[in-house]
Design a protein around this motif. Structure first.
Motif, PDB file in Angstrom:
ATOM      1  N   ASN A  91      48.127 -37.780  90.554  1.00 23.29           N
ATOM      2  CA  ASN A  91      47.332 -38.110  89.366  1.00 23.29           C
ATOM      3  C   ASN A  91      48.207 -38.396  88.153  1.00 23.29           C
ATOM      4  OD1 ASN A  91      44.832 -38.039  90.608  1.00 23.29           O
ATOM      5  ND2 ASN A  91      44.549 -35.860  90.225  1.00 23.29           N
ATOM      6  N   ALA A  92      49.274 -37.637  87.984  1.00 20.33           N
ATOM      7  CA  ALA A  92      50.174 -37.875  86.847  1.00 20.33           C
ATOM      8  C   ALA A  92      50.891 -39.217  86.997  1.00 20.33           C
ATOM      9  CB  ALA A  92      51.177 -36.734  86.722  1.00 20.33           C
ATOM     10  N   VAL A  93      51.379 -39.511  88.178  1.00 26.69           N
ATOM     11  CA  VAL A  93      52.071 -40.784  88.406  1.00 26.69           C
ATOM     12  C   VAL A  93      51.103 -41.955  88.217  1.00 26.69           C
ATOM     13  CG1 VAL A  93      53.148 -42.212  90.198  1.00 26.69           C
ATOM     14  CG2 VAL A  93      53.892 -39.850  89.866  1.00 26.69           C
ATOM     15  N   GLY A  94      49.908 -41.840  88.770  1.00 31.16           N
ATOM     16  CA  GLY A  94      48.913 -42.909  88.612  1.00 31.16           C
ATOM     17  C   GLY A  94      48.560 -43.155  87.158  1.00 31.16           C
ATOM     18  N   CYS A  95      48.435 -42.090  86.380  1.00 27.97           N
ATOM     19  CA  CYS A  95      48.123 -42.239  84.960  1.00 27.97           C
ATOM     20  C   CYS A  95      49.288 -42.869  84.203  1.00 27.97           C
ATOM     21  CB  CYS A  95      47.738 -40.891  84.363  1.00 27.97           C
ATOM     22  SG  CYS A  95      46.111 -40.325  84.925  1.00 27.97           S
ATOM     23  N   ALA A  96      50.510 -42.515  84.571  1.00 29.94           N
ATOM     24  CA  ALA A  96      51.677 -43.135  83.928  1.00 29.94           C
ATOM     25  C   ALA A  96      51.729 -44.627  84.258  1.00 29.94           C
ATOM     26  CB  ALA A  96      52.964 -42.439  84.380  1.00 29.94           C
ATOM     27  N   VAL A  97      51.472 -44.970  85.501  1.00 32.06           N
ATOM     28  CA  VAL A  97      51.498 -46.383  85.893  1.00 32.06           C
ATOM     29  C   VAL A  97      50.428 -47.170  85.151  1.00 32.06           C
ATOM     30  CG1 VAL A  97      51.173 -47.988  87.828  1.00 32.06           C
ATOM     31  CG2 VAL A  97      52.583 -45.943  88.126  1.00 32.06           C
ATOM     32  N   ILE A  98      49.254 -46.587  84.951  1.00 32.68           N
ATOM     33  CA  ILE A  98      48.215 -47.324  84.225  1.00 32.68           C
ATOM     34  C   ILE A  98      48.604 -47.496  82.765  1.00 32.68           C
ATOM     35  CG2 ILE A  98      46.583 -45.533  83.464  1.00 32.68           C
ATOM     36  CD1 ILE A  98      44.425 -47.562  84.691  1.00 32.68           C
ATOM     37  N   GLY A  99      49.345 -46.545  82.198  1.00 33.42           N
ATOM     38  CA  GLY A  99      49.837 -46.717  80.831  1.00 33.42           C
ATOM     39  C   GLY A  99      50.768 -47.909  80.720  1.00 33.42           C
ATOM     40  N   VAL A 100      51.696 -48.025  81.664  1.00 32.25           N
ATOM     41  CA  VAL A 100      52.617 -49.170  81.686  1.00 32.25           C
ATOM     42  C   VAL A 100      51.823 -50.460  81.901  1.00 32.25           C
ATOM     43  CG1 VAL A 100      54.496 -50.276  82.981  1.00 32.25           C
ATOM     44  CG2 VAL A 100      54.566 -47.807  82.521  1.00 32.25           C
ATOM     45  N   PHE A 101      50.958 -50.452  82.884  1.00 35.82           N
ATOM     46  CA  PHE A 101      50.171 -51.636  83.247  1.00 35.82           C
ATOM     47  C   PHE A 101      49.349 -52.151  82.069  1.00 35.82           C
ATOM     48  CE2 PHE A 101      46.033 -53.097  85.068  1.00 35.82           C
ATOM     49  CZ  PHE A 101      46.472 -54.304  85.588  1.00 35.82           C
ATOM     50  N   LEU A 102      48.663 -51.266  81.379  1.00 33.10           N
ATOM     51  CA  LEU A 102      47.820 -51.713  80.273  1.00 33.10           C
ATOM     52  C   LEU A 102      48.622 -52.284  79.117  1.00 33.10           C
ATOM     53  CD1 LEU A 102      44.937 -49.102  80.339  1.00 33.10           C
ATOM     54  CD2 LEU A 102      44.865 -51.519  80.978  1.00 33.10           C
ATOM     55  N   ALA A 162      47.763 -35.636  82.828  1.00 38.47           N
ATOM     56  CA  ALA A 162      47.310 -37.024  82.961  1.00 38.47           C
ATOM     57  C   ALA A 162      47.336 -37.738  81.609  1.00 38.47           C
ATOM     58  CB  ALA A 162      45.907 -37.062  83.565  1.00 38.47           C
ATOM     59  N   MET A 163      46.820 -37.099  80.595  1.00 41.87           N
ATOM     60  CA  MET A 163      46.811 -37.711  79.266  1.00 41.87           C
ATOM     61  C   MET A 163      48.232 -37.876  78.725  1.00 41.87           C
ATOM     62  SD  MET A 163      43.723 -38.453  78.810  1.00 41.87           S
ATOM     63  CE  MET A 163      43.726 -38.954  77.119  1.00 41.87           C
ATOM     64  N   ALA A 164      49.066 -36.873  78.927  1.00 40.82           N
ATOM     65  CA  ALA A 164      50.459 -36.961  78.473  1.00 40.82           C
ATOM     66  C   ALA A 164      51.203 -38.068  79.220  1.00 40.82           C
ATOM     67  CB  ALA A 164      51.158 -35.618  78.670  1.00 40.82           C
ATOM     68  N   ALA A 165      50.901 -38.242  80.505  1.00 40.29           N
ATOM     69  CA  ALA A 165      51.561 -39.282  81.296  1.00 40.29           C
ATOM     70  C   ALA A 165      51.190 -40.670  80.781  1.00 40.29           C
ATOM     71  CB  ALA A 165      51.194 -39.143  82.771  1.00 40.29           C
ATOM     72  N   VAL A 166      49.914 -40.888  80.471  1.00 42.90           N
ATOM     73  CA  VAL A 166      49.492 -42.184  79.928  1.00 42.90           C
ATOM     74  C   VAL A 166      50.175 -42.431  78.590  1.00 42.90           C
ATOM     75  CG1 VAL A 166      47.554 -43.508  79.005  1.00 42.90           C
ATOM     76  CG2 VAL A 166      47.270 -42.228  81.113  1.00 42.90           C
ATOM     77  N   TRP A 167      50.116 -41.450  77.708  1.00 43.08           N
ATOM     78  CA  TRP A 167      50.705 -41.604  76.374  1.00 43.08           C
ATOM     79  C   TRP A 167      52.209 -41.879  76.463  1.00 43.08           C
ATOM     80  CZ3 TRP A 167      54.436 -38.591  73.957  1.00 43.08           C
ATOM     81  CH2 TRP A 167      54.678 -38.935  72.619  1.00 43.08           C
ATOM     82  N   ALA A 168      52.930 -41.075  77.246  1.00 48.02           N
ATOM     83  CA  ALA A 168      54.377 -41.247  77.353  1.00 48.02           C
ATOM     84  C   ALA A 168      54.728 -42.611  77.959  1.00 48.02           C
ATOM     85  CB  ALA A 168      54.974 -40.125  78.207  1.00 48.02           C
ATOM     86  N   ALA A 169      53.959 -43.039  78.937  1.00 52.67           N
ATOM     87  CA  ALA A 169      54.227 -44.339  79.563  1.00 52.67           C
ATOM     88  C   ALA A 169      53.981 -45.483  78.595  1.00 52.67           C
ATOM     89  CB  ALA A 169      53.365 -44.506  80.810  1.00 52.67           C
ATOM     90  N   VAL A 170      52.927 -45.386  77.797  1.00 59.50           N
ATOM     91  CA  VAL A 170      52.648 -46.424  76.800  1.00 59.50           C
ATOM     92  C   VAL A 170      53.781 -46.499  75.785  1.00 59.50           C
ATOM     93  CG1 VAL A 170      51.135 -47.024  74.862  1.00 59.50           C
ATOM     94  CG2 VAL A 170      50.140 -46.445  77.079  1.00 59.50           C
ATOM     95  N   THR A 174      45.994 -30.412  84.828  1.00 60.94           N
ATOM     96  CA  THR A 174      45.887 -31.784  85.325  1.00 60.94           C
ATOM     97  C   THR A 174      45.426 -32.722  84.216  1.00 60.94           C
ATOM     98  OG1 THR A 174      45.466 -31.066  87.588  1.00 60.94           O
ATOM     99  CG2 THR A 174      44.754 -33.286  87.012  1.00 60.94           C
ATOM    100  N   LEU A 175      44.452 -32.305  83.449  1.00 63.54           N
ATOM    101  CA  LEU A 175      43.967 -33.160  82.354  1.00 63.54           C
ATOM    102  C   LEU A 175      45.057 -33.386  81.308  1.00 63.54           C
ATOM    103  CD1 LEU A 175      40.370 -31.732  81.870  1.00 63.54           C
ATOM    104  CD2 LEU A 175      41.047 -33.870  82.970  1.00 63.54           C
ATOM    105  N   VAL A 176      45.747 -32.324  80.937  1.00 60.71           N
ATOM    106  CA  VAL A 176      46.822 -32.448  79.943  1.00 60.71           C
ATOM    107  C   VAL A 176      47.941 -33.328  80.495  1.00 60.71           C
ATOM    108  CG1 VAL A 176      48.633 -31.159  78.725  1.00 60.71           C
ATOM    109  CG2 VAL A 176      46.273 -30.301  78.755  1.00 60.71           C
TER     110      VAL A 176
END
Length: 173
Positions: A64-75, A133-141, A129-131
């Protein structure tokens, strides 16, 4: 029965409209194919790093963390750098990453931990998991914007940025 309107002052009835699925076949198709690929990748991760039923579900947390990070990069890439084909986002974002990440398994894992009497661990997993996931998206962006150059720290790219600048930070099309 005659095909006349009930009220003669209203004119003829408008033509029949097509259902909401009209033209959505390609979108549904790419989401299905992407979802199959993403779910297969998640299943592969669970085979590579199996989690015994009594253990903490590290594999699903990591997936879930990796998937959220990838979506941050992708978006960032498809909204701020490139103009993507209309089917790219449903295929990769909804399909592949939606199939890869698994908040349903996360809920099952939470329930299993509760049933095993591991209440504190279950709630730690739920919140963690929620924290994560959100941190992974933010850091990836943030990281993606910095790698691409031109990030001003305000959420917009400057006019002299490395890939287009202009209004809203979107690359020239």
């Amino acid at each position: 029965m005659v095909d006349e309107p009930i009220d003669p002052d209203t004119g003829p009835a408008p033509p029949a409209r097509h259902g909401p699925w009209r033209g959505q076949g390609p979108v549904v198709g790419v989401v299905a194919v992407g979802g199959a690929l993403g779910a297969t990748a998640r299943y592969g991760a669970s085979l590579l790093w199996p989690t015994p039923s009594s253990a903490f579900p590290w594999t699903i947390l990591l997936v879930n963390a990796v998937g959220c990070a990838v979506i941050g990069v992708f978006l960032v890439l498809i909204t701020e750098m490139w103009t993507a084909h209309r089917l790219v986002r449903p295929f990769f974002g909804t399909g592949v990453l939606g199939g890869f990440t698994t908040f349903s398994t996360y809920a099952v894992d939470f329930t299993r931990l509760i049933q095993d009497g591991r209440i504190a661990i279950a709630f730690g997993y739920l919140l963690g998991t929620l924290v994560m996931a959100m941190a992974a998206v933010w850091a990836a962006v943030v990281a993606t914007r910095r790698v691409l150059g031109g990030y001003s720290g305000t959420g917009r790219y400057g006019g002299t940025g490395g890939y287009g600048g202009g209004t809203g930070g979107r690359a020239a099309r």
